[in-house]
Write an enzyme that holds these catalytic residues in place. Structure first.
Site, PDB file in Angstrom:
ATOM      1  N   GLU A  42       0.907  -1.306  -0.060  1.00 35.77           N
ATOM      2  CA  GLU A  42       0.184   0.048   0.234  1.00 35.77           C
ATOM      3  C   GLU A  42       0.873   1.388   0.090  1.00 35.77           C
ATOM      4  O   GLU A  42       2.057   1.238   0.792  1.00 35.77           O
ATOM      5  CB  GLU A  42      -0.923  -0.065   1.370  1.00 35.77           C
ATOM      6  CG  GLU A  42      -1.791   1.268   1.472  1.00 35.77           C
ATOM      7  CD  GLU A  42      -2.501   1.070   2.755  1.00 35.77           C
ATOM      8  OE1 GLU A  42      -3.577   1.824   2.800  1.00 35.77           O
ATOM      9  OE2 GLU A  42      -2.138   0.708   3.609  1.00 35.77           O
ATOM     10  N   LYS A 108      -9.559   2.571  -2.227  1.00 40.39           N
ATOM     11  CA  LYS A 108      -9.890   1.871  -0.750  1.00 40.39           C
ATOM     12  C   LYS A 108     -11.003   2.270  -0.446  1.00 40.39           C
ATOM     13  O   LYS A 108     -11.371   3.652  -0.068  1.00 40.39           O
ATOM     14  CB  LYS A 108      -8.620   2.476   0.148  1.00 40.39           C
ATOM     15  CG  LYS A 108      -8.648   1.781   1.323  1.00 40.39           C
ATOM     16  CD  LYS A 108      -7.376   2.174   2.343  1.00 40.39           C
ATOM     17  CE  LYS A 108      -7.173   1.512   3.729  1.00 40.39           C
ATOM     18  NZ  LYS A 108      -5.994   1.932   4.360  1.00 40.39           N
ATOM     19  N   CYS A 142      -5.444  -3.028   2.648  1.00 37.22           N
ATOM     20  CA  CYS A 142      -4.912  -2.835   4.064  1.00 37.22           C
ATOM     21  C   CYS A 142      -6.263  -2.923   4.804  1.00 37.22           C
ATOM     22  O   CYS A 142      -6.529  -4.067   5.268  1.00 37.22           O
ATOM     23  CB  CYS A 142      -4.192  -1.483   4.278  1.00 37.22           C
ATOM     24  SG  CYS A 142      -3.329  -1.535   5.906  1.00 37.22           S
TER      25      CYS A 142
END
Length: 232
Positions: A42, A108, A142
């Site tokens: 990430e 995300k 994540c």
């Protein structure tokens, strides 16, 4: 068909995109020539930073161009997330870049509130499903790992669930357990790629990257390359 995956777990140069691109170019030069997919962490050009206004790239920025060049050079898909600006909004955006220069992206969805990521970045609204060598793949970022409903494998829509991360060392146990849980509950392979080292905010990262079988069998210290074979 088998899918050959290379995961790159490394420390990052804090908020220095050019240095990180150069470093990853050196590491990519060591990748096995028959690799199909290379997975980077990430925010692999900056580390996990909230300085979006100073670090964000435009949609067709230098890192995307670099990813296209490297994907073509190594004849493999390249994926990882970077900070991107669109208008007045900033995104923690994962790019999925193919050797022919075409690409997809995923923003995300679940932003890490303890780092106030939600004050800086705009959450994504849609998942991404891509295909490679007959494999259906769902790439996420994540903190998405903590939200099982978002990754639910409805109708076996994917064979491989993939997470790129900057997951801190104090929560390493949760990282490892949750990766296994996502594999077992979704009957899917899971790839989790994390960084190591310490970032500019003093947060340590222990890596613990892994490639996990649908039965939850994992390798916490995998080789750079792993061959996945469909279980269904």
């Amino acid at each position: 068909m088998d899918l050959r995956v290379t995961i790159i777990q490394t420390s990052l140069h804090w908020q220095d995109a050019a240095a990180n691109r150069s470093m990853f170019s050196e590491k990519l030069a060591l990748v096995a020539p028959d690799t199909d997919l290379v997975v980077l962490p990430e925010m692999f050009t900056t580390g996990f930073s909230m300085d979006a206004s100073g670090l964000a790239e435009e949609t067709e920025g230098p890192t995307l161009e670099w990813m296209k060049e490297e994907a073509a050079k190594h004849e493999a898909v390249l994926t990882g997330s970077v900070i991107v600006r669109e208008g007045e909004q900033y995104f923690n955006r994962l790019y999925w870049v193919r050797p022919d220069g075409t690409y997809e992206h995923y923003n995300k969805r679940h932003l890490f509130r303890m780092a106030k990521e939600h004050h800086t970045y705009t959450p994504g609204q849609e998942k991404l499903l891509v295909e490679l060598r007959g494999w259906k793949i769902c790439p996420l970022v994540c903190y998405d790992l903590r939200f099982p409903v978002w990754s639910r494998n409805v109708g076996s829509e994917y064979d491989l669930l993939l997470y790129v991360a900057n997951w801190p060392k104090p929560r390493a146990n949760a990282w490892s357990i949750l990766l296994q849980a996502r594999a077992i509950e979704n009957l899917s392979y899971v790839v989790g790629v994390n960084r190591v080292g310490t970032d500019g905010n003093g947060h340590p990262y222990s890596g613990d990257s892994a490639i996990i079988h649908p039965k939850g069998i994992s390798s916490s210290k995998p080789p750079k390359r792993k061959v996945c074979t469909p279980s269904r």
